[in-house]
Scaffold this motif. Structure first.
Motif, mmCIF file in Angstrom:
data_model
loop_
_atom_site.group_PDB
_atom_site.id
_atom_site.type_symbol
_atom_site.label_atom_id
_atom_site.label_comp_id
_atom_site.label_asym_id
_atom_site.label_seq_id
_atom_site.Cartn_x
_atom_site.Cartn_y
_atom_site.Cartn_z
ATOM 1 N N ALA A 131 0.831 -1.206 0.000
ATOM 2 C CA ALA A 131 0.000 0.000 0.000
ATOM 3 C C ALA A 131 0.867 1.258 0.000
ATOM 4 C CB ALA A 131 -0.927 -0.014 1.219
ATOM 5 N N ILE A 132 1.934 1.240 0.797
ATOM 6 C CA ILE A 132 2.844 2.384 0.850
ATOM 7 C C ILE A 132 3.501 2.617 -0.509
ATOM 8 C CG2 ILE A 132 5.002 3.249 1.842
ATOM 9 C CD1 ILE A 132 2.627 3.456 3.727
ATOM 10 N N LEU A 133 3.902 1.549 -1.179
ATOM 11 C CA LEU A 133 4.504 1.669 -2.506
ATOM 12 C C LEU A 133 3.520 2.263 -3.509
ATOM 13 C CD1 LEU A 133 6.540 -1.679 -2.768
ATOM 14 C CD2 LEU A 133 7.429 0.635 -2.432
ATOM 15 N N LEU A 134 2.252 1.852 -3.420
ATOM 16 C CA LEU A 134 1.221 2.412 -4.298
ATOM 17 C C LEU A 134 1.047 3.910 -4.049
ATOM 18 C CD1 LEU A 134 -1.564 -0.355 -4.180
ATOM 19 C CD2 LEU A 134 0.012 0.142 -6.059
ATOM 20 N N ILE A 135 1.055 4.287 -2.778
ATOM 21 C CA ILE A 135 0.896 5.699 -2.410
ATOM 22 C C ILE A 135 2.074 6.524 -2.916
ATOM 23 C CG2 ILE A 135 0.824 7.302 -0.460
ATOM 24 C CD1 ILE A 135 -0.712 5.060 1.072
ATOM 25 N N LEU A 136 3.283 6.004 -2.722
ATOM 26 C CA LEU A 136 4.471 6.718 -3.186
ATOM 27 C C LEU A 136 4.481 6.834 -4.705
ATOM 28 C CD1 LEU A 136 7.207 5.215 -0.814
ATOM 29 C CD2 LEU A 136 6.143 7.476 -0.694
ATOM 30 N N ALA A 137 4.052 5.769 -5.398
ATOM 31 C CA ALA A 137 3.961 5.820 -6.859
ATOM 32 C C ALA A 137 2.949 6.870 -7.297
ATOM 33 C CB ALA A 137 3.574 4.441 -7.399
ATOM 34 N N ALA A 138 1.835 6.945 -6.581
ATOM 35 C CA ALA A 138 0.813 7.943 -6.900
ATOM 36 C C ALA A 138 1.363 9.357 -6.748
ATOM 37 C CB ALA A 138 -0.402 7.752 -5.992
ATOM 38 N N ASN A 139 2.143 9.569 -5.693
ATOM 39 C CA ASN A 139 2.740 10.899 -5.492
ATOM 40 C C ASN A 139 3.729 11.248 -6.596
ATOM 41 O OD1 ASN A 139 2.206 12.451 -2.717
ATOM 42 N ND2 ASN A 139 1.880 10.272 -2.390
ATOM 43 N N MET A 140 4.495 10.271 -7.043
ATOM 44 C CA MET A 140 5.428 10.515 -8.134
ATOM 45 C C MET A 140 4.673 10.889 -9.413
ATOM 46 S SD MET A 140 8.403 10.285 -6.847
ATOM 47 C CE MET A 140 9.364 10.308 -8.350
ATOM 48 N N ILE A 141 3.554 10.212 -9.647
ATOM 49 C CA ILE A 141 2.748 10.521 -10.827
ATOM 50 C C ILE A 141 2.178 11.929 -10.735
ATOM 51 C CG2 ILE A 141 0.609 9.942 -12.049
ATOM 52 C CD1 ILE A 141 1.150 7.004 -11.335
ATOM 53 N N MET A 142 1.679 12.299 -9.548
ATOM 54 C CA MET A 142 1.072 13.621 -9.371
ATOM 55 C C MET A 142 2.098 14.735 -9.529
ATOM 56 S SD MET A 142 -2.083 12.988 -9.001
ATOM 57 C CE MET A 142 -2.777 14.548 -8.504
ATOM 58 N N MET A 143 3.357 14.450 -9.225
ATOM 59 C CA MET A 143 4.394 15.459 -9.371
ATOM 60 C C MET A 143 4.706 15.748 -10.830
ATOM 61 S SD MET A 143 7.125 14.448 -6.424
ATOM 62 C CE MET A 143 6.645 14.381 -4.709
#
Length: 298
Positions: A131-143
């Motif tokens: 779940a943490i990896l998914l969240i971090l990936a989402a943040n990278m995408i949003m950036m």
């Protein structure tokens, strides 16, 4: 039917948690609109805690301040106080509301997991790590791509800071056993006492703002978010628990994006939509896994 609803704390708590999702999302929208007006981040902060202090004054006057551990109260107050709002408001000056919903709310489990490991020696499960990896990936995408760092990098850092300090509030507030009455009594007062001198030293845009904007910010920031939302949160925590409540909160980024599109006319790219959905999925998985773990241990 009405009597059943009134006497069913689980149903009321669930309704309160759902309302909290919209309150939190609406706060991001209103704050984004606020920092794009004549109001400064310092103005919004003093409006928030000044109003909250006036509303919470009856609790503060009747509170037993002698029993309070002042240093703990100050630390918890700052975690949900002006450092959090200032980071958020300055971040929202350059970052869209939908992106802020992902960065601030989406990152909350990350420092929370780190604090639990460092302080409580609590190891995370594989599902939560995913779940943490998914969240971090989402943040990278949003950036977005690296070319945006020059224009949005400071805003992202500010929102990261907001997520970090709010995580400390949630972790330490629970660890030190503060109740709703405690937080209502000291949080607004401590923040306005510390922050007010700084506000007097800064330039203010309050005199240029319409009364309608000031009343809206005061009622939403100072009453709905700082008082009513706090009461709803503690009531929901008591009856449905932190894990179930966090499942509701996992939809904040998604709801924020929808409201930003409707109210602020913020259009999202395909990548940003993917980031929002990925963040919501990661938060839901994190919260659901925590709920399953709690159920097995009870």
């Amino acid at each position: 039917m009405t009597q059943f609803i009134r006497t069913n704390p689980i149903l009321l708590s669930s309704a309160g948690a759902l309302l909290m999702t919209f309150i939190w999302s609406g706060w991001i929208i209103l704050s984004r609109a606020g920092v794009q007006s004549s109001l400064t981040p310092e103005d919004l902060t003093v409006i928030r805690f000044g109003t909250a202090t006036l509303v919470a004054l009856p609790f503060s006057l009747r509170y037993n301040w002698k029993k309070l551990s002042l240093h703990k109260a100050v630390i918890v107050s700052l975690g949900c106080g002006f450092p959090y709002t200032m980071f958020s408001f300055y971040g929202l000056q350059g970052v869209k509301a939908a992106n802020a919903g992902v960065i601030v709310n989406g990152l909350l489990p990350v420092p929370g997991m780190i604090l639990a490991f460092v302080v409580l020696k609590e190891r995370s499960t594989k599902s939560r790590m995913l779940a943490i990896l998914l969240i971090l990936a989402a943040n990278m995408i949003m950036m977005g791509d690296l070319s945006q760092l020059s224009s949005h990098g400071i805003g992202w850092l500010m929102l990261f800071g907001a997520s970090l300090v709010f995580s400390s509030y949630m972790f330490l507030g629970k660890r030190w056993g503060f109740t709703t009455r405690d937080v209502l009594a000291f949080l607004p007062v401590i923040n306005i006492v510390i922050f007010l001198p700084w506000w007097f030293l800064t330039d203010s845009g309050i005199s240029q703002a319409p009364w309608s904007d000031l009343l809206l910010q005061a009622s939403y920031q100072g009453v709905l978010v700082s008082i009513i939302a706090l009461l709803l949160t503690f009531y929901a925590l008591k009856h449905i628990g932190a894990m179930t409540l966090s499942i509701y909160f996992s939809f904040v980024p998604f709801v924020t994006a929808i409201l930003a599109w409707i109210i602020l006319k913020e259009h999202l790219s395909t990548a940003e939509i993917a980031g929002i959905l990925l963040c919501s999925a990661g938060l839901f998985l994190y919260a659901y896994n925590g709920r399953q773990k709690t159920a097995k241990s009870s």
